[in-house]
Motif scaffolding. Structure first.
Motif, mmCIF file in Angstrom:
data_model
loop_
_atom_site.group_PDB
_atom_site.id
_atom_site.type_symbol
_atom_site.label_atom_id
_atom_site.label_comp_id
_atom_site.label_asym_id
_atom_site.label_seq_id
_atom_site.Cartn_x
_atom_site.Cartn_y
_atom_site.Cartn_z
ATOM 1 N N ARG A 157 1.968 15.295 28.505
ATOM 2 C CA ARG A 157 1.983 14.126 27.636
ATOM 3 C C ARG A 157 1.389 14.508 26.285
ATOM 4 N NH1 ARG A 157 0.814 13.118 32.306
ATOM 5 N NH2 ARG A 157 1.958 11.804 33.738
ATOM 6 N N ALA A 158 1.972 13.940 25.234
ATOM 7 C CA ALA A 158 1.540 14.268 23.881
ATOM 8 C C ALA A 158 1.633 13.035 23.007
ATOM 9 C CB ALA A 158 2.426 15.378 23.313
ATOM 10 N N ARG A 159 1.088 13.171 21.809
ATOM 11 C CA ARG A 159 1.212 12.131 20.786
ATOM 12 C C ARG A 159 2.002 12.729 19.633
ATOM 13 N NH1 ARG A 159 -2.236 10.651 16.439
ATOM 14 N NH2 ARG A 159 -3.818 12.024 17.291
ATOM 15 N N ILE A 160 3.015 12.009 19.182
ATOM 16 C CA ILE A 160 3.834 12.462 18.057
ATOM 17 C C ILE A 160 3.021 12.334 16.770
ATOM 18 C CG2 ILE A 160 5.898 11.979 16.668
ATOM 19 C CD1 ILE A 160 6.714 13.057 19.348
ATOM 20 N N LEU A 161 3.068 13.397 15.958
ATOM 21 C CA LEU A 161 2.367 13.392 14.674
ATOM 22 C C LEU A 161 3.320 13.233 13.498
ATOM 23 C CD1 LEU A 161 -0.161 16.279 15.322
ATOM 24 C CD2 LEU A 161 -0.570 13.815 15.448
ATOM 25 N N GLY A 162 4.560 13.672 13.671
ATOM 26 C CA GLY A 162 5.525 13.574 12.580
ATOM 27 C C GLY A 162 6.804 14.326 12.887
ATOM 28 N N PHE A 163 7.770 14.169 12.009
ATOM 29 C CA PHE A 163 9.081 14.801 12.151
ATOM 30 C C PHE A 163 9.016 16.221 11.600
ATOM 31 C CE2 PHE A 163 13.540 15.404 10.670
ATOM 32 C CZ PHE A 163 14.162 15.302 11.904
ATOM 33 N N ALA A 164 9.623 17.166 12.317
ATOM 34 C CA ALA A 164 9.595 18.571 11.898
ATOM 35 C C ALA A 164 10.951 19.071 11.407
ATOM 36 C CB ALA A 164 9.113 19.445 13.060
ATOM 37 N N VAL A 179 22.840 17.640 18.130
ATOM 38 C CA VAL A 179 21.959 17.529 16.977
ATOM 39 C C VAL A 179 20.583 17.223 17.558
ATOM 40 C CG1 VAL A 179 21.437 16.343 14.821
ATOM 41 C CG2 VAL A 179 23.834 16.686 15.524
ATOM 42 N N VAL A 180 19.690 18.213 17.486
ATOM 43 C CA VAL A 180 18.368 18.103 18.096
ATOM 44 C C VAL A 180 17.343 17.781 17.014
ATOM 45 C CG1 VAL A 180 16.629 19.214 19.542
ATOM 46 C CG2 VAL A 180 19.054 19.830 19.796
ATOM 47 N N ASN A 181 16.716 16.630 17.124
ATOM 48 C CA ASN A 181 15.682 16.191 16.195
ATOM 49 C C ASN A 181 14.326 16.567 16.772
ATOM 50 O OD1 ASN A 181 17.183 14.318 14.148
ATOM 51 N ND2 ASN A 181 18.112 14.036 16.159
ATOM 52 N N ALA A 182 13.592 17.396 16.039
ATOM 53 C CA ALA A 182 12.328 17.922 16.560
ATOM 54 C C ALA A 182 11.125 17.274 15.883
ATOM 55 C CB ALA A 182 12.278 19.432 16.352
ATOM 56 N N PHE A 183 10.128 17.008 16.700
ATOM 57 C CA PHE A 183 8.887 16.405 16.237
ATOM 58 C C PHE A 183 7.726 17.365 16.454
ATOM 59 C CE2 PHE A 183 11.707 12.941 17.107
ATOM 60 C CZ PHE A 183 11.482 12.076 16.039
ATOM 61 N N SER A 184 6.634 17.097 15.764
ATOM 62 C CA SER A 184 5.379 17.800 15.971
ATOM 63 C C SER A 184 4.477 16.868 16.754
ATOM 64 C CB SER A 184 4.738 18.144 14.630
ATOM 65 O OG SER A 184 3.490 18.761 14.827
ATOM 66 N N GLY A 185 3.779 17.428 17.731
ATOM 67 C CA GLY A 185 2.898 16.608 18.542
ATOM 68 C C GLY A 185 1.631 17.329 18.929
ATOM 69 N N THR A 186 0.669 16.563 19.352
ATOM 70 C CA THR A 186 -0.584 17.122 19.827
ATOM 71 C C THR A 186 -0.726 16.812 21.317
ATOM 72 O OG1 THR A 186 -2.958 17.313 19.381
ATOM 73 C CG2 THR A 186 -2.016 15.125 19.169
#
Length: 166
Positions: free
Chosen positions: A85-92, A111-118
């Protein structure tokens, strides 16, 4: 979504069962993934078990379901595929995966949309979609067989993580 392969050279009978309804899609398939970072800056990668890209490392992710936001899809897939489990921080950023057959017809288009998470909780585990999972340092990515565009997406996700992490 397509119910089976389409081809300009041979057409499959509509009564034949198809193994992969994502083959020869009528339009690109929307997907989402997340680069999950731990406090030490390592990122979670998983070796895929299914096409496209079996036996190569990528970010956990998958197809967006109807009614689901991109972020919801990324977090759901992360939990389903590797138990994290993670928290999304923003769009990468995004990556387009376009695979053509020998005749030049589009066999797959994601089309793969990637996010940054912690990272929040859960130790990564393997399963039906991930044969190997691990947290790696950014410089270790170059030594792995990865999906096209992964290094660039992870670099952008890492920049977002450095800027926005708690």
């Amino acid at each position: 979504m397509s119910t089976g392969p389409r081809s300009t050279s041979t057409a499959a009978s509509t009564s034949e069962p198809q193994a992969d309804t994502r083959l020869y899609p009528p339009r690109p398939i929307l997907a989402a993934s997340v680069a999950v970072f731990r406090d030490d800056g390592r990122v979670l990668v998983a070796a895929r078990t299914k096409p496209p890209g079996p036996d190569v490392f990528s970010l956990p992710g998958g197809v967006v379901e109807i009614g689901e936001t991109l972020e919801q899809a990324a977090l759901r897939e992360l939990d389903e595929e590797v138990g994290v489990r993670a928290r999304i921080l923003g769009f990468a950023g995004h990556v387009e995966v376009i695979e053509r057959d020998e005749a030049g017809a589009v066999r797959r288009h994601f089309v793969v949309n990637a996010f940054s998470g912690t990272w929040l909780e859960g130790e990564p585990t393997t399963g039906p979609e991930a044969s190997e999972v691990r947290f790696v340092a950014l410089d270790e990515l170059a030594g792995l067989k990865t999906t096209p565009g992964l290094a660039g997406i992870v670099a952008r996700a890492h920049a977002v993580w450095r800027e926005r992490r708690p």
